[in-house]
Design a protein around this motif. Structure first.
Motif, mmCIF file in Angstrom:
data_model
loop_
_atom_site.group_PDB
_atom_site.id
_atom_site.type_symbol
_atom_site.label_atom_id
_atom_site.label_comp_id
_atom_site.label_asym_id
_atom_site.label_seq_id
_atom_site.Cartn_x
_atom_site.Cartn_y
_atom_site.Cartn_z
ATOM 1 N N ALA A 197 42.491 43.433 40.691
ATOM 2 C CA ALA A 197 43.583 42.500 40.456
ATOM 3 C C ALA A 197 43.922 41.624 41.578
ATOM 4 O O ALA A 197 43.454 41.817 42.462
ATOM 5 N N PRO A 216 39.394 46.356 32.468
ATOM 6 C CA PRO A 216 39.030 44.822 32.932
ATOM 7 C C PRO A 216 39.469 44.702 34.292
ATOM 8 O O PRO A 216 40.629 44.959 34.595
ATOM 9 N N ASN A 217 38.970 43.698 34.996
ATOM 10 C CA ASN A 217 39.214 43.026 36.179
ATOM 11 C C ASN A 217 39.959 41.815 36.027
ATOM 12 O O ASN A 217 39.664 41.086 34.897
ATOM 13 N N THR A 218 41.169 41.601 36.375
ATOM 14 C CA THR A 218 41.840 40.288 36.139
ATOM 15 C C THR A 218 41.985 39.513 37.420
ATOM 16 O O THR A 218 42.878 38.407 37.524
ATOM 17 N N SER A 220 41.777 36.721 39.936
ATOM 18 C CA SER A 220 41.750 35.214 39.600
ATOM 19 C C SER A 220 41.302 34.540 40.879
ATOM 20 O O SER A 220 40.672 33.324 40.492
ATOM 21 N N ASN A 241 35.966 42.189 30.840
ATOM 22 C CA ASN A 241 35.715 41.139 31.918
ATOM 23 C C ASN A 241 35.453 42.042 33.313
ATOM 24 O O ASN A 241 36.426 42.645 33.932
ATOM 25 N N ALA A 244 36.878 37.656 35.897
ATOM 26 C CA ALA A 244 37.803 36.683 35.165
ATOM 27 C C ALA A 244 37.968 35.359 35.993
ATOM 28 O O ALA A 244 38.660 34.656 35.345
ATOM 29 N N ALA A 264 34.406 36.115 32.013
ATOM 30 C CA ALA A 264 35.412 35.409 31.064
ATOM 31 C C ALA A 264 34.712 34.043 30.813
ATOM 32 O O ALA A 264 33.836 33.495 31.493
#
Length: 319
Positions: A197, A216-218, A220, A241, A244, A264
């Motif tokens: 994250a 999931p990986n978030t 950014s 994902n 992402a 994503a």
């Protein structure tokens, strides 16, 4: 025995091992391995080690002023670490502080500032709940070691695997402006099952990392994939994902699918450097806009499908 400072300063290239009673290190204490007079040759060792147990009750700094060359210049903590202090890693870049024992009775924190913390036991990080904080330096994972602790990457730092390894199940949070670089020296491997994250960047500078599990990986920030010796493998559950945000494929990087829909649908994909490769191996994937800044190779396999967002300006060679 309560100590304020412990300094290893052998003056010549030979090992030193401290044995005996437990050592108690309080706030402001430190353990230092001073610079050796030369590089340690192949088959030699000048590592310094503590065999007895350590109790930490405050902020204690461990520093190795000798960069890792052929492996014989480590500061080794072989005994058990206990207490509720803060284990701080300093020293030169690539200077190894190695935790070789079961530290389950340690409930304190770990902070890496400049040196490298090497884990040679799956319980090396103890039972504390605070994430390992990287303000620089590196986490080095020994052969066969799995980890469950969370990591917070607050500044540019490295992850390196020494030998075939187990799993990392903790969360990794990468702060904005920071980059975690995964090196996996010598073609070594690691499976990451925890989520990633934050707003920072992740660089896979060498292959050997597999993303598995169902979290999931978030992240950014940008994920960059490069290096040689095999592939980075996407093996999360379908539609979970791994990537992402933006993906950049760099020099010789290979990204290999082991399940459908790992990226994503809105993630832009950039190719740069010498012939990076996407290997879908028959799987399906949908991504964002394609940006070609260099040659690229896409191998769908027999039944693979790769869908880009509107990328009409790209010239395709389907030969």
């Amino acid at each position: 025995m309560r100590l304020r400072q412990l300094v290893f300063d052998p003056g010549v290239l030979h090992e030193c091992r401290l044995e005996g009673d437990s050592l108690w290190l309080g706030d402001g204490a430190g353990v230092m391995f001073r610079k050796l007079p030369g590089d340690v040759g192949n088959g030699q060792s000048a590592s310094q080690s503590i065999a007895g147990s350590l109790r930490l009750s405050g902020r204690v700094r461990f520093a190795n002023q000798n960069r890792l060359y052929l492996g014989g210049e480590k500061l080794r903590i072989d005994g058990m670490v206990s207490g509720d202090g803060e284990f701080v890693v300093g020293g030169v870049r690539h200077g190894i502080v190695q935790l070789a024992g079961d530290n389950s009775r340690y409930t304190g924190a770990f902070v890496i500032e400049t040196g490298s913390l090497m884990l040679s036991h799956s319980a090396a990080l103890g039972s504390g709940k605070a994430p390992v904080t990287l303000n620089g330096g590196a986490v080095v994972i020994g052969a066969g070691v799995s980890t469950t602790h969370d990591l917070r990457v607050a500044a540019d730092a490295d992850w390196d695997s020494h030998g075939p390894n187990g799993n990392h199940d903790g969360t990794i949070a990468i702060d904005a402006g920071a980059t975690l670089t995964v090196k996996n020296g010598g073609g070594n491997t690691m499976t990451w099952r925890g989520g990633i994250a934050g707003a920072g960047d992740l660089t896979l500078a060498a292959h050997g990392t597999t993303f598995a599990g169902d979290r999931p990986n978030t992240l950014s920030g940008t994920v960059r994939v490069g290096g040689e010796r095999g592939a980075t493998i996407l093996a999360r559950a379908s539609r979970v994902n791994v990537i992402a945000g933006p993906l950049t494929m760099t020099h010789s990087g290979t990204l290999r699918w082991a399940a459908d829909e790992q990226i994503a649908d809105t993630s832009p994909v950039t190719f740069t450097g010498v012939l990076p490769t996407l290997e879908l191996r028959g799987h399906r994937e949908t991504v964002g806009v394609l940006n070609l800044q260099g040659d690229a190779r896409i191998d769908l396999g027999e039944t693979g499908q790769l869908s880009f967002a509107n990328s009409h300006a790209i010239a395709w060679d389907e030969s």
